[in-house]
Design an enzyme around this catalytic site. Structure first.
Site, PDB file in Angstrom:
ATOM      1  N   GLU A  43       0.839  -1.205   0.000  1.00 12.48           N
ATOM      2  CA  GLU A  43       0.000   0.000   0.000  1.00 12.48           C
ATOM      3  C   GLU A  43       0.872   1.252   0.000  1.00 12.48           C
ATOM      4  OE1 GLU A  43      -2.652   2.534   3.158  1.00 12.48           O
ATOM      5  OE2 GLU A  43      -2.391   0.388   3.507  1.00 12.48           O
ATOM      6  N   ASP A  47       0.772   3.798  -3.204  1.00 10.88           N
ATOM      7  CA  ASP A  47       0.361   5.190  -3.035  1.00 10.88           C
ATOM      8  C   ASP A  47       1.326   6.121  -3.767  1.00 10.88           C
ATOM      9  OD1 ASP A  47      -1.086   7.443  -1.737  1.00 10.88           O
ATOM     10  OD2 ASP A  47       0.790   7.667  -0.641  1.00 10.88           O
ATOM     11  N   ASP A 116      -7.256   1.452   0.464  1.00 10.39           N
ATOM     12  CA  ASP A 116      -5.910   0.986   0.813  1.00 10.39           C
ATOM     13  C   ASP A 116      -5.541  -0.246  -0.010  1.00 10.39           C
ATOM     14  OD1 ASP A 116      -5.868   2.996   2.689  1.00 10.39           O
ATOM     15  OD2 ASP A 116      -6.270   1.680   4.405  1.00 10.39           O
ATOM     16  N   GLU A 119      -4.509   0.703  -3.549  1.00 13.11           N
ATOM     17  CA  GLU A 119      -3.132   1.196  -3.588  1.00 13.11           C
ATOM     18  C   GLU A 119      -2.145   0.041  -3.468  1.00 13.11           C
ATOM     19  OE1 GLU A 119      -3.809   5.701  -1.820  1.00 13.11           O
ATOM     20  OE2 GLU A 119      -3.171   4.103  -0.462  1.00 13.11           O
TER      21      GLU A 119
END
Length: 223
Positions: A43, A47, A116, A119
């Site tokens: 994650e 991101d 989440d 990502e």
């Protein structure tokens, strides 16, 4: 839960290592209970990859816009609301390995778990392939949002107009108050903005509002 085949079809990418995909969909609650790795590191990576790919796209597609406006657009694209919405559209809840109670999920908002996970999924694609591939996956996922970007979506029309005019003519727009009418508690302001392409008028309950509307008309005309 299926073998992730349908999810891979949705994102138009087939994993070489299915365990990387599985880890991307493993919530920490499941990982802690089953003594396995969670998706938190993926994650973190995803991101950053998502942010860079969208930043690169905006930089290349909107070369007349300055840093401030580009940052606002990027914020809208990378913000949690849109990412969560994309995760919901992919139905990631169907694939997510999680053992949180319904009460905890509700209190923490399920869409955040899913955002989440998206990502993490992006991070997993990057680890499993290369940058060009993950860029293609991201652009595919966000293509409708990227195509839908227009100057009308940018709230600060005056900033957009100034950036466009400075880039093109190396001058700044000039705003003139034409008139105002009405009593002191209910005034209406009439403003024009002057640029090389012409004069554009706006009306509003404040001078600032009138200038913004005039700027928007100018942006609509020249963009």
């Amino acid at each position: 839960m299926d073998s992730f085949t349908s999810l891979q079809r949705k994102i138009k990418y087939k994993f070489n290592d299915i365990e990387i995909l599985r880890k991307a969909l493993t919530h920490s609650s499941f990982a802690n209970k089953n003594d396995c790795g969670s998706n938190e590191r993926l994650e973190f990576l995803g991101d950053s990859v998502l942010g860079f790919v969208l930043t690169e796209y905006l930089f290349n597609e909107f070369n007349a816009l300055g840093e401030g406006t580009l940052s606002r657009i990027k914020g809208n694209l990378c913000g949690g609301i849109l990412v969560n919405k994309k995760a919901g559209k992919l139905k990631l809840r169907k694939y997510l390995l999680i053992v949180e109670s319904k009460e905890k999920i509700k209190s923490k908002k399920e869409e955040n778990f899913l955002g989440d996970a998206l990502e993490a999924l992006i991070g997993a694609v990057y680890v499993d392939s290369d940058f060009d591939t993950v860029r293609k996956v991201i652009i595919g996922l966000f293509k409708d949002d990227l195509k839908g970007i227009s100057f009308e979506d940018i709230k600060d029309s005056k900033s957009v107009l100034q950036e466009l005019i400075q880039k093109k003519h190396r001058i700044i727009p000039k705003y003139n108050l034409i008139k105002s009418d009405g009593d002191s508690h209910n005034k209406t302001f009439y403003v024009e903005v002057v640029i090389p392409e012409g004069r554009f008028k706006g009306r509003g309950k404040s001078k600032k509002d009138a200038e913004s509307k005039a700027a928007k008309k100018a942006v609509d005309k020249i963009s």
